[in-house]
Design an enzyme around this catalytic site. Structure first.
Site, PDB file in Angstrom:
ATOM      1  N   GLY B  14      42.172  37.089  25.186  1.00  0.00           N
ATOM      2  CA  GLY B  14      43.010  37.894  25.688  1.00  0.00           C
ATOM      3  C   GLY B  14      44.621  37.881  26.066  1.00  0.00           C
ATOM      4  N   ASN B 110      36.034  38.729  36.700  1.00  0.00           N
ATOM      5  CA  ASN B 110      35.637  38.994  37.642  1.00  0.00           C
ATOM      6  C   ASN B 110      34.198  39.606  38.267  1.00  0.00           C
ATOM      7  OD1 ASN B 110      38.193  37.833  39.828  1.00  0.00           O
ATOM      8  ND2 ASN B 110      39.835  39.459  39.428  1.00  0.00           N
ATOM      9  N   LYS B 190      33.567  34.116  44.694  1.00  0.00           N
ATOM     10  CA  LYS B 190      34.741  35.016  44.049  1.00  0.00           C
ATOM     11  C   LYS B 190      34.070  36.446  44.039  1.00  0.00           C
ATOM     12  CE  LYS B 190      38.477  35.427  42.474  1.00  0.00           C
ATOM     13  NZ  LYS B 190      38.751  35.034  41.362  1.00  0.00           N
ATOM     14  N   ASN B 194      36.868  39.166  46.391  1.00  0.00           N
ATOM     15  CA  ASN B 194      37.428  40.438  45.403  1.00  0.00           C
ATOM     16  C   ASN B 194      36.379  41.876  46.158  1.00  0.00           C
ATOM     17  OD1 ASN B 194      38.477  39.149  43.261  1.00  0.00           O
ATOM     18  ND2 ASN B 194      37.537  38.529  42.421  1.00  0.00           N
ATOM     19  N   ASN B 208      48.150  42.221  49.662  1.00  0.00           N
ATOM     20  CA  ASN B 208      46.864  41.617  51.066  1.00  0.00           C
ATOM     21  C   ASN B 208      46.765  41.248  52.365  1.00  0.00           C
ATOM     22  OD1 ASN B 208      46.021  41.974  47.777  1.00  0.00           O
ATOM     23  ND2 ASN B 208      46.318  38.835  47.755  1.00  0.00           N
ATOM     24  N   SER B 258      44.983  42.761  41.801  1.00  0.00           N
ATOM     25  CA  SER B 258      44.759  42.503  40.382  1.00  0.00           C
ATOM     26  C   SER B 258      44.697  44.061  39.937  1.00  0.00           C
ATOM     27  CB  SER B 258      43.804  41.864  39.038  1.00  0.00           C
ATOM     28  OG  SER B 258      42.979  41.963  39.752  1.00  0.00           O
TER      29      SER B 258
END
Lengths: 307, 307
Positions: B14, B110, B190, B194, B208, B258
């Site tokens: 990646g 995620n 997480k 998220n 955010n 993201s």
């Protein structure tokens, strides 16, 4: 239009897109004296000097205007309120404090939150109505007509035969006017349409047509509609009401809803008159909504961010 | 890091912001051979020629890179998957088809949608982890580090002592690494964060911090959290979990999530790995969610519009 040998005098409160559009349309078509009442003296001055510039397809029409600041309101036969629902209280108070006489009122706000308020007007005939034209304001005195839709009116309290006759005379392909029997029904139908189209297009920042074209947005629209059904119990009419809403989405595919325009321009929206009213209705019925209050918060939050 | 007398070989799959950030961080700190596997040969070429440019506060670091296209993958000791959840299947298949040997896998996606898939990898140790750094990619080979957060790892299947030791050696203030016991818990925590932050900031197009600063957006965040509670039954831990989420919102106030970045750049998002997973869980439990599926449709619709 002649009332008892005198030309009818019509006052339009509100110098926004709809107020200006009505001014031009009535002035063109009606033998009446028309005055536009604006919130600020500055806007009245510009309108008096430069007139209203109306663009429609390839044509541009300039219409001379007689405008005054609302604090200088005068007696008229018919007073048309073409202000947003959240600005109605202040405009009404200006009129009531003026001590002038108004035979008939016409209220053109979206939603139904204003009905409680207009019932408290001490005297005069009251009409409510909906305008379905696609009109946007480009500058203080320039408007663009993007789509023609019917103006629907209905008596809410009392009747004014001369006014109704004048309105029906206006009815034409270019300017369709309908006078109907059930004021609440007229507002409801518009409310359902507004409730599905306006907040979602505002939140997602898309033209109306995307609510159908984009399958995911279409599902969101349907979800909002399901919550409307919770509150208003469409029963057997449910799928007909849905089809009517989808037809409006299609017919206004290239339009930006008034809520999207308001949010883009950092203005307040009519969300309280639409979702605020629906949420109150749900509360009264002890029903719990989910996505409507969620989108309500989103729109209020975007309004706040915009300021 | 020496494995049986040979330097450990780590492959990072990646070439996005996280992949590049890990490459630079591991190369700086670890005596290991590191290879970056990119989706396209073009990106590998640019990285090999120009290196990775990392900006952090006032500093710019240029790190030389050994990159290859993923179709030319080779055997490594540890293979780190730093691709988005929706790109995982294709990347995994490339590795499996290559016939090469990988002792240990680390997955940094995620959400939790990928757990079912990685269980089906026939052999090798499997670790899962979360990265909480604020890193954005400015161009093919330029990244900006906006905030430092911990990297949390946990063994999901099998253990690799050499790998764990290497990771723990890295742990420092500048690059905090934790190896913990409960893989699912790490991903869950997480996931909750998220689930509240990413889709809403993507939908509302805000940093955010606005989810706390704007009271209306804050209510939307809480509403999403209430639906998480429906599915994951926080019980007595509920308000602690909420406070953890709010703390992350505050700590990352100036960051763009993201998902917001993906939507702005017309890329696919990780919404399936986050809300898709939560909606499946709700289905299994025969629970009905409202706003999570609604926002899911919104994000999918915006993705579609972006293309």
């Amino acid at each position: 239009m002649i009332v008892g040998g005198v030309r009818m005098k019509i006052g339009i409160v509100g110098g926004g897109a709809i107020g200006q559009f009505l001014y031009v349309s009535l002035k063109e078509r009606l033998n009446a004296q028309i005055v536009l009442f604006t919130r600020t003296s500055q806007q009245a001055e510009i309108l008096n000097k430069q007139g209203i510039v109306l663009e429609h397809q390839e044509n541009t029409l300039v219409c001379s205007v007689f405008a005054r600041e609302i604090s200088h309101i005068e007696s008229v036969d018919v007073l048309v309120f073409a202000v947003k629902q959240y600005a109605l209280e202040e405009a009404l108070r200006s009129c009531e404090l003026s001590g002038h006489h108004f035979t008939t009122y016409l209220f053109l706000q979206n939603g139904m939150g204003h009905l409680e308020r207009i019932e408290r007007i001490p005297k005069g005939n009251i009409y409510v109505g909906t305008v379905s034209h696609g009109v946007t304001r480009k500058s203080v005195n320039e408007i663009t007509l993007k789509g023609v839709g019917p103006i629907r009116l209905s008596g809410f309290r009392g009747r004014d035969a001369a006014f109704e006759q004048a309105m029906l005379q206006l009815n034409s392909v270019a300017f369709p006017v309908q006078v109907l029997e059930s004021p609440v029904e007229i507002l409801r139908e518009k409310l359902y349409i507004n409730a599905v189209i306006n907040p979602l297009t505002g939140l997602l920042q898309v033209q109306n047509g995307m609510l159908k074209e984009n399958i995911y947005f279409f599902r969101m629209a349907r979800r909002i509609f399901e919550e409307l059904d919770e509150v208003f119990s469409f029963g057997e009419a449910k799928e007909r009401v849905w089809c009517d809403i989808v037809a409006v989405i299609e017919a206004t595919a290239k339009n930006e809803s008034s809520m999207l325009q308001d949010l883009k321009n950092g203005r307040l929206t009519e969300i309280d008159g639409i979702y605020g009213y629906i949420m109150k209705e749900a509360d009264k019925q002890k029903k719990t909504l989910a996505c409507i209050p969620f989108v309500y918060q989103a729109i209020r939050g975007i309004e706040k961010r915009g300021k």
